[in-house]
Design an enzyme around this catalytic site. Sequence first.
Site, PDB file in Angstrom:
ATOM      1  N   ARG A  98       0.816  -1.220   0.000  1.00 16.32           N
ATOM      2  CA  ARG A  98       0.000   0.000   0.000  1.00 16.32           C
ATOM      3  C   ARG A  98       0.844   1.262   0.000  1.00 16.32           C
ATOM      4  O   ARG A  98       0.377   2.317  -0.431  1.00 16.32           O
ATOM      5  CB  ARG A  98      -0.988  -0.021   1.167  1.00 16.32           C
ATOM      6  CG  ARG A  98      -2.101  -1.067   0.976  1.00 16.32           C
ATOM      7  CD  ARG A  98      -3.067  -1.119   2.146  1.00 16.32           C
ATOM      8  NE  ARG A  98      -2.408  -1.403   3.402  1.00 16.32           N
ATOM      9  CZ  ARG A  98      -2.186  -2.630   3.894  1.00 16.32           C
ATOM     10  NH1 ARG A  98      -2.582  -3.686   3.227  1.00 16.32           N
ATOM     11  NH2 ARG A  98      -1.594  -2.790   5.049  1.00 16.32           N
ATOM     12  N   GLU A 138       6.785  -9.425  15.190  1.00 14.84           N
ATOM     13  CA  GLU A 138       6.342  -9.840  16.523  1.00 14.84           C
ATOM     14  C   GLU A 138       6.702 -11.311  16.771  1.00 14.84           C
ATOM     15  O   GLU A 138       7.166 -11.677  17.838  1.00 14.84           O
ATOM     16  CB  GLU A 138       4.828  -9.624  16.654  1.00 14.84           C
ATOM     17  CG  GLU A 138       4.309  -9.903  18.035  1.00 14.84           C
ATOM     18  CD  GLU A 138       2.844  -9.582  18.183  1.00 14.84           C
ATOM     19  OE1 GLU A 138       2.292  -9.909  19.248  1.00 14.84           O
ATOM     20  OE2 GLU A 138       2.251  -9.024  17.245  1.00 14.84           O
TER      21      GLU A 138
END
Length: 173
Positions: free
Chosen positions: A61, A98
């Site tokens: 994006r 993460e």
Amino acid sequence: MDVEAIKARIRDVPDFPEPGIVFRDITPVLADPLAFSTIIDLIVVHFGRGNVDKVVGIEARGFILASPIAYHFGAGFVPVRKEGKLPWDSEREEYALEYGTAVLEIHRDSIRPGERVLIVDDVLATGGTARATAQLVERLGGKVIGITCLIELGFLNGRSALGGYDFFSLITY
């Protein structure tokens, strides 16, 4: 159009891509010509015309925002992609997620030493992707003049990973 009106057009998608996550969908903003052009204009004004040689867009994006920003600066556009997506000789940077790691790549000939580079993405979360992109640009000899995103997820404190860089976001959650 003001930033609050743009924020009102961002659609919240609960439980995407997994339960407990609220995805901030910018496609309604992109579909609105006034909102889209306002975003581009505000970023260009913040960094100032004549100050950018290349605009680096982060997959995927980030490409959408980076291309018209590059056009307004009269600058080149450079994509940073996920590993294995670029067809030419590439520089790579592994960074922590993460859970696990990821790799970003940039063509080695896309940035020349001394070029002033603006890094663009749609969302800043933990800052790892933007930081890895800045490291790629600097390894090629570019000077990162700033990092910009439409949305900053402030509760994830990604800005702290970008110490030393001019960071600009329009909307913070």
